[in-house]
Design a protein around this motif. Sequence first.
Motif, PDB file in Angstrom:
ATOM      1  N   GLN A  67       0.823  -1.211   0.000  1.00 11.48           N
ATOM      2  CA  GLN A  67       0.000   0.000   0.000  1.00 11.48           C
ATOM      3  C   GLN A  67       0.862   1.267   0.000  1.00 11.48           C
ATOM      4  O   GLN A  67       0.485   2.287  -0.552  1.00 11.48           O
ATOM      5  CB  GLN A  67      -0.874  -0.061   1.267  1.00 11.48           C
ATOM      6  N   HIS A  68       2.060   1.185   0.622  1.00 14.53           N
ATOM      7  CA  HIS A  68       2.868   2.401   0.801  1.00 14.53           C
ATOM      8  C   HIS A  68       4.215   2.377   0.074  1.00 14.53           C
ATOM      9  O   HIS A  68       4.841   3.402  -0.089  1.00 14.53           O
ATOM     10  CB  HIS A  68       3.140   2.629   2.306  1.00 14.53           C
ATOM     11  N   TYR A  69       4.688   1.185  -0.334  1.00 12.49           N
ATOM     12  CA  TYR A  69       6.012   1.087  -0.951  1.00 12.49           C
ATOM     13  C   TYR A  69       5.991   1.641  -2.376  1.00 12.49           C
ATOM     14  O   TYR A  69       5.040   1.425  -3.122  1.00 12.49           O
ATOM     15  CB  TYR A  69       6.471  -0.378  -0.968  1.00 12.49           C
ATOM     16  N   GLU A  70       7.073   2.374  -2.740  1.00 18.15           N
ATOM     17  CA  GLU A  70       7.152   2.910  -4.102  1.00 18.15           C
ATOM     18  C   GLU A  70       8.313   2.252  -4.855  1.00 18.15           C
ATOM     19  O   GLU A  70       9.473   2.436  -4.484  1.00 18.15           O
ATOM     20  CB  GLU A  70       7.376   4.431  -4.022  1.00 18.15           C
ATOM     21  N   PRO A  71       8.018   1.501  -5.943  1.00 19.25           N
ATOM     22  CA  PRO A  71       9.085   0.743  -6.603  1.00 19.25           C
ATOM     23  C   PRO A  71       9.893   1.569  -7.610  1.00 19.25           C
ATOM     24  O   PRO A  71       9.986   1.228  -8.774  1.00 19.25           O
ATOM     25  CB  PRO A  71       8.323  -0.383  -7.311  1.00 19.25           C
ATOM     26  N   THR A  72      10.482   2.695  -7.155  1.00 16.46           N
ATOM     27  CA  THR A  72      11.362   3.474  -8.034  1.00 16.46           C
ATOM     28  C   THR A  72      12.674   3.716  -7.303  1.00 16.46           C
ATOM     29  O   THR A  72      12.691   3.752  -6.063  1.00 16.46           O
ATOM     30  CB  THR A  72      10.744   4.847  -8.381  1.00 16.46           C
ATOM     31  N   THR A  73      13.753   3.886  -8.073  1.00 19.81           N
ATOM     32  CA  THR A  73      15.062   4.066  -7.424  1.00 19.81           C
ATOM     33  C   THR A  73      15.076   5.353  -6.591  1.00 19.81           C
ATOM     34  O   THR A  73      15.740   5.436  -5.576  1.00 19.81           O
ATOM     35  CB  THR A  73      16.189   4.123  -8.474  1.00 19.81           C
ATOM     36  N   ALA A  74      14.304   6.360  -7.030  1.00 18.42           N
ATOM     37  CA  ALA A  74      14.290   7.634  -6.297  1.00 18.42           C
ATOM     38  C   ALA A  74      13.381   7.574  -5.074  1.00 18.42           C
ATOM     39  O   ALA A  74      13.639   8.239  -4.068  1.00 18.42           O
ATOM     40  CB  ALA A  74      13.822   8.746  -7.230  1.00 18.42           C
ATOM     41  N   GLY A  75      12.319   6.732  -5.138  1.00 15.44           N
ATOM     42  CA  GLY A  75      11.312   6.793  -4.077  1.00 15.44           C
ATOM     43  C   GLY A  75      11.307   5.643  -3.083  1.00 15.44           C
ATOM     44  O   GLY A  75      10.666   5.738  -2.033  1.00 15.44           O
ATOM     45  N   ALA A  76      12.025   4.532  -3.399  1.00 12.51           N
ATOM     46  CA  ALA A  76      11.932   3.329  -2.558  1.00 12.51           C
ATOM     47  C   ALA A  76      12.338   3.606  -1.105  1.00 12.51           C
ATOM     48  O   ALA A  76      11.565   3.354  -0.174  1.00 12.51           O
ATOM     49  CB  ALA A  76      12.782   2.218  -3.156  1.00 12.51           C
ATOM     50  N   ALA A  77      13.551   4.154  -0.923  1.00 13.30           N
ATOM     51  CA  ALA A  77      14.065   4.357   0.434  1.00 13.30           C
ATOM     52  C   ALA A  77      13.156   5.315   1.206  1.00 13.30           C
ATOM     53  O   ALA A  77      12.858   5.103   2.388  1.00 13.30           O
ATOM     54  CB  ALA A  77      15.492   4.892   0.370  1.00 13.30           C
ATOM     55  N   GLY A  85       8.161   5.588   9.917  1.00 14.44           N
ATOM     56  CA  GLY A  85       7.932   6.738  10.803  1.00 14.44           C
ATOM     57  C   GLY A  85       6.501   7.248  10.849  1.00 14.44           C
ATOM     58  O   GLY A  85       6.049   7.728  11.895  1.00 14.44           O
ATOM     59  N   ASP A  86       5.766   7.151   9.740  1.00 13.39           N
ATOM     60  CA  ASP A  86       4.458   7.816   9.668  1.00 13.39           C
ATOM     61  C   ASP A  86       3.251   6.886   9.583  1.00 13.39           C
ATOM     62  O   ASP A  86       2.158   7.269   9.955  1.00 13.39           O
ATOM     63  CB  ASP A  86       4.426   8.755   8.447  1.00 13.39           C
ATOM     64  N   VAL A  87       3.445   5.681   9.018  1.00 12.87           N
ATOM     65  CA  VAL A  87       2.293   4.766   8.894  1.00 12.87           C
ATOM     66  C   VAL A  87       2.010   4.154  10.264  1.00 12.87           C
ATOM     67  O   VAL A  87       2.941   3.724  10.953  1.00 12.87           O
ATOM     68  CB  VAL A  87       2.588   3.646   7.862  1.00 12.87           C
ATOM     69  N   TRP A  88       0.709   4.114  10.636  1.00 15.38           N
ATOM     70  CA  TRP A  88       0.331   3.569  11.938  1.00 15.38           C
ATOM     71  C   TRP A  88       0.783   2.112  12.032  1.00 15.38           C
ATOM     72  O   TRP A  88       0.412   1.301  11.185  1.00 15.38           O
ATOM     73  CB  TRP A  88      -1.190   3.688  12.143  1.00 15.38           C
ATOM     74  N   MET A  89       1.622   1.794  13.006  1.00 16.46           N
ATOM     75  CA  MET A  89       2.155   0.433  13.214  1.00 16.46           C
ATOM     76  C   MET A  89       3.043  -0.034  12.053  1.00 16.46           C
ATOM     77  O   MET A  89       3.315  -1.235  11.931  1.00 16.46           O
ATOM     78  CB  MET A  89       1.027  -0.604  13.385  1.00 16.46           C
ATOM     79  N   GLY A  90       3.454   0.913  11.200  1.00 19.36           N
ATOM     80  CA  GLY A  90       4.255   0.550  10.020  1.00 19.36           C
ATOM     81  C   GLY A  90       5.545  -0.157  10.415  1.00 19.36           C
ATOM     82  O   GLY A  90       5.940  -1.149   9.786  1.00 19.36           O
ATOM     83  N   TRP A  91       6.205   0.354  11.469  1.00 18.69           N
ATOM     84  CA  TRP A  91       7.471  -0.257  11.915  1.00 18.69           C
ATOM     85  C   TRP A  91       7.250  -1.710  12.321  1.00 18.69           C
ATOM     86  O   TRP A  91       8.081  -2.580  12.049  1.00 18.69           O
ATOM     87  CB  TRP A  91       8.067   0.544  13.084  1.00 18.69           C
ATOM     88  N   LEU A  92       6.078  -1.985  12.937  1.00 16.85           N
ATOM     89  CA  LEU A  92       5.782  -3.343  13.396  1.00 16.85           C
ATOM     90  C   LEU A  92       5.502  -4.259  12.196  1.00 16.85           C
ATOM     91  O   LEU A  92       6.028  -5.376  12.120  1.00 16.85           O
ATOM     92  CB  LEU A  92       4.575  -3.307  14.335  1.00 16.85           C
TER      93      LEU A  92
END
Length: 226
Positions: A67-77, A85-92
């Motif tokens: 839902q949140h990952y961007e598959p581009t060399t500029a946007g992935a990281a 940092g921002d998605v609720w429970m994303g780190w988990l």
Amino acid sequence: MSDETRKKIAESRWLNWLDKRFRLKDYIVESMEHPVKPWMRKWYYCLGGLTLTMFILLVITGIILLQHYEPTTAGAAESLAFIMGDVWMGWLIRGIHHWAANLMMFLVVAHMVRVFITGAYKNPRELNWITGVFLLLTTAGFYLTGYILPWDQRGFELAQRTLELVRKVPLVGNPLAYLVTSEKIAGDEALHFFYMSHVIILPLVLFILLLFHFVMIRRQGIADPL
Ligand code: HEM
């Protein structure tokens, strides 16, 4: 199966509803009455099931990450930093995906060693062993492409080295690598290919292999100990 469970199944409204439409009851009763011999209760006979559990966990957490990952060399990281940092429970969610992937890789090898040591690869289970080898390769494929996706230094180097290795295969190597990317240095095209493999091609392949694996196990039963 106890008489009480048998009675519960016979009286269950939703099971009766399902049975009228799909004739599932006989199958459920047969599965529940399938004998579990004492030697099958050892922990090392659970390794295949645990591998499957990790895969299910990976699919669920993977869909949320998609839902949140961007598959581009500029946007992935950046998209991964956003997840952490921002998605609720994303780190988990990302943490569970990471550890389940490592565990799956470990468990699939442990399961293979168990099958080998107990001699369960022998006649008539040779085809299931061969299916297993492809399952192992597919799991390794998930592992490799998964580590490429963050497109950090390690991800880039893994992609670059993988393409260099493919190019070294005599005759077919270069055309194959060209199918993945026309660039000499791995970039967006390569990342897209590894992303597509991770989320579409490999899940489909694993699903088909697992179907075959489980139908064979059901037909042949678990091998007797040596
Ligand atoms: C995604 C990977 C895999 C999953 C989810 C999986 C799942 C399972 C499960 C649930 C069983 C039932 C018995 C048990 O759990 O030990 C089983 C049996 C078996 N697996 Fe796998 N497996 C996988 C990979 C492999 C690999 C890599 C091999 C070997 C190269 C293999 C070969 C076999 C064989 C021959 C049996 C029958 C064993 C017997 O009759 O005792 N599997 N697998």
